[in-house]
Structure formats: structure tokens, C-alpha cells
Scaffold this motif. Structure first.
Motif, PDB file in Angstrom:
ATOM      1  N   VAL A  45       0.841  -1.206   0.000  1.00 16.49           N
ATOM      2  CA  VAL A  45       0.000   0.000   0.000  1.00 16.49           C
ATOM      3  C   VAL A  45       0.866   1.243   0.000  1.00 16.49           C
ATOM      4  O   VAL A  45       0.607   2.201  -0.741  1.00 16.49           O
ATOM      5  CB  VAL A  45      -0.966  -0.022   1.210  1.00 16.49           C
ATOM      6  CG1 VAL A  45      -1.612   1.337   1.425  1.00 16.49           C
ATOM      7  CG2 VAL A  45      -2.030  -1.077   1.023  1.00 16.49           C
ATOM      8  N   ALA A  46       1.903   1.255   0.818  1.00 20.73           N
ATOM      9  CA  ALA A  46       2.806   2.415   0.861  1.00 20.73           C
ATOM     10  C   ALA A  46       3.466   2.625  -0.491  1.00 20.73           C
ATOM     11  O   ALA A  46       3.577   3.771  -0.972  1.00 20.73           O
ATOM     12  CB  ALA A  46       3.864   2.212   1.946  1.00 20.73           C
ATOM     13  N   GLN A  49       0.844   4.021  -2.904  1.00 21.33           N
ATOM     14  CA  GLN A  49       0.558   5.424  -2.607  1.00 21.33           C
ATOM     15  C   GLN A  49       1.692   6.322  -3.104  1.00 21.33           C
ATOM     16  O   GLN A  49       1.452   7.396  -3.637  1.00 21.33           O
ATOM     17  CB  GLN A  49       0.345   5.620  -1.108  1.00 21.33           C
ATOM     18  CG  GLN A  49      -0.977   5.085  -0.622  1.00 21.33           C
ATOM     19  CD  GLN A  49      -1.127   5.171   0.884  1.00 21.33           C
ATOM     20  OE1 GLN A  49      -0.137   5.242   1.621  1.00 21.33           O
ATOM     21  NE2 GLN A  49      -2.372   5.131   1.351  1.00 21.33           N
ATOM     22  N   LYS A  50       2.911   5.852  -2.952  1.00 21.29           N
ATOM     23  CA  LYS A  50       4.062   6.615  -3.431  1.00 21.29           C
ATOM     24  C   LYS A  50       4.005   6.738  -4.950  1.00 21.29           C
ATOM     25  O   LYS A  50       4.214   7.825  -5.502  1.00 21.29           O
ATOM     26  CB  LYS A  50       5.355   5.919  -3.006  1.00 21.29           C
ATOM     27  CG  LYS A  50       6.603   6.654  -3.414  1.00 21.29           C
ATOM     28  CD  LYS A  50       7.839   5.909  -2.947  1.00 21.29           C
ATOM     29  CE  LYS A  50       9.098   6.590  -3.450  1.00 21.29           C
ATOM     30  NZ  LYS A  50      10.293   5.835  -3.084  1.00 21.29           N
ATOM     31  N   LEU A  52       1.349   6.616  -6.802  1.00 20.17           N
ATOM     32  CA  LEU A  52       0.226   7.481  -7.126  1.00 20.17           C
ATOM     33  C   LEU A  52       0.610   8.948  -6.961  1.00 20.17           C
ATOM     34  O   LEU A  52       0.296   9.773  -7.816  1.00 20.17           O
ATOM     35  CB  LEU A  52      -0.978   7.148  -6.235  1.00 20.17           C
ATOM     36  CG  LEU A  52      -2.246   7.946  -6.490  1.00 20.17           C
ATOM     37  CD1 LEU A  52      -2.742   7.719  -7.911  1.00 20.17           C
ATOM     38  CD2 LEU A  52      -3.317   7.557  -5.494  1.00 20.17           C
ATOM     39  N   ARG A  53       1.323   9.262  -5.900  1.00 21.44           N
ATOM     40  CA  ARG A  53       1.777  10.651  -5.706  1.00 21.44           C
ATOM     41  C   ARG A  53       2.711  11.074  -6.819  1.00 21.44           C
ATOM     42  O   ARG A  53       2.614  12.187  -7.345  1.00 21.44           O
ATOM     43  CB  ARG A  53       2.462  10.787  -4.353  1.00 21.44           C
ATOM     44  CG  ARG A  53       1.502  10.915  -3.194  1.00 21.44           C
ATOM     45  CD  ARG A  53       2.225  11.348  -1.925  1.00 21.44           C
ATOM     46  NE  ARG A  53       3.257  10.401  -1.504  1.00 21.44           N
ATOM     47  CZ  ARG A  53       3.061   9.389  -0.674  1.00 21.44           C
ATOM     48  NH1 ARG A  53       1.871   9.177  -0.177  1.00 21.44           N
ATOM     49  NH2 ARG A  53       4.049   8.586  -0.348  1.00 21.44           N
ATOM     50  N   HIS A  73     -13.591   5.935  -5.432  1.00 20.58           N
ATOM     51  CA  HIS A  73     -12.285   6.555  -5.349  1.00 20.58           C
ATOM     52  C   HIS A  73     -11.958   7.370  -6.589  1.00 20.58           C
ATOM     53  O   HIS A  73     -10.925   8.010  -6.637  1.00 20.58           O
ATOM     54  CB  HIS A  73     -11.206   5.497  -5.130  1.00 20.58           C
ATOM     55  CG  HIS A  73     -11.381   4.745  -3.852  1.00 20.58           C
ATOM     56  ND1 HIS A  73     -11.511   5.365  -2.637  1.00 20.58           N
ATOM     57  CD2 HIS A  73     -11.472   3.439  -3.596  1.00 20.58           C
ATOM     58  CE1 HIS A  73     -11.661   4.468  -1.698  1.00 20.58           C
ATOM     59  NE2 HIS A  73     -11.645   3.286  -2.257  1.00 20.58           N
TER      60      HIS A  73
END
Length: 145
Positions: A45-46, A49-50, A52-53, A73
């Protein structure tokens, strides 16, 4: 006689502890495996998310998510107007409950949207937009089977 009772009691306690220890060992192993799986999922997940950023910063705006992602979402570019919702429902001649069935919500929810007490989320906005795109005859037929 008291010695035999005490010995029997201590032996039963020892055997019970041994059995409990064996059961707990298997539970400890399962717990350790689950903790490892949870840690792996947190790392994934981390990482996502990275990514995605990074993708958002490269694009300079919000990224359109893949179609397989949940609609809740996805960023919605639709605007909501309580007055337009009420006008559309009145134009169709439907009650809030009947209109709510078309959207998949309760009549009270539709009423609250119309009164401005709450607002639909992205997925609900998509359903409302789909209803507005449908012809009046199909909507009335769906509402009055």
C-alpha cells in the motif's frame, strides 16, 4: 490418601498445561504468519501510494484511475445541484421513494439531497448522471413496473 489426591491433581494440571502449550504453539505460528502478511500488504500500500503521488505530480493534476478501481475513489468532475435534482424528480412525476429506488438509495436520502442537508458522493453522482441521461419514458417505466 491425601498424597495420592495431591499427586493426581498435580499430574492433571501438568498434562493440561502440556495440551494448552501445544495448542498455543499452533496459534502463535498462525499469528506470526498473519502479521507477516499484514506487514507485506502495508508495504505494498505504501509503495502504491508513493507511485500514485509521483504519477499525480507528473501529470500536474489528479490521475484518472483504472476502470477496475472502485468508483467511490474516482474523482468526479460532476457538479451537484439540489434544485436541479428536485426539478428532475418533479419533471418525472416521481416520489422521492420511487426516485430513490432508481438511484439505489432511500427516499429519505433523496429528500435530504434536495433539501441540501447532505450531498451525494462520487458514485452516487454517477448514478444520478446516468438517470438524467436516460429517456423519460424508460425512467417512468422502471419506476412503475
Amino acid at each position: 490418601m491425601a498424597n495420592i489426591a495431591a499427586l493426581l491433581k498435580s499430574e492433571i494440571a501438568r498434562v493440561a498445561r502440556k495440551e494448552v502449550r501445544a495448542e498455543i504453539e499452533s496459534l502463535k505460528k498462525a499469528s506470526a504468519q498473519q502479521r507477516g502478511a499484514i506487514a507485506q500488504l502495508k508495504r505494498e500500500v505504501a509503495h502504491l501510494q508513493k507511485d500514485l503521488r509521483l504519477t499525480r505530480t507528473r501529470a500536474g493534476a489528479a490521475v484518472a484511475l483504472s476502470p477496475a478501481a472502485p468508483a467511490a475513489h474516482q474523482p468526479s468532475k460532476r457538479r451537484f445541484s439540489a434544485a436541479r435534482l428536485a426539478a428532475h424528480r418533479a419533471k418525472l412525476g416521481l416520489s422521492a421513494a420511487a426516485y430513490g429506488q432508481l438511484v439505489g438509495m432511500s427516499g429519505a436520502t433523496i429528500y435530504n439531497w434536495e433539501q441540501g442537508k447532505s450531498r451525494p458522493d462520487g458514485q452516487q453522482l454517477s448514478r444520478l448522471a446516468a438517470l438524467r441521461a436516460m429517456p423519460r419514458s424508460s425512467l417512468v417505466a422502471l419506476a412503475n413496473p
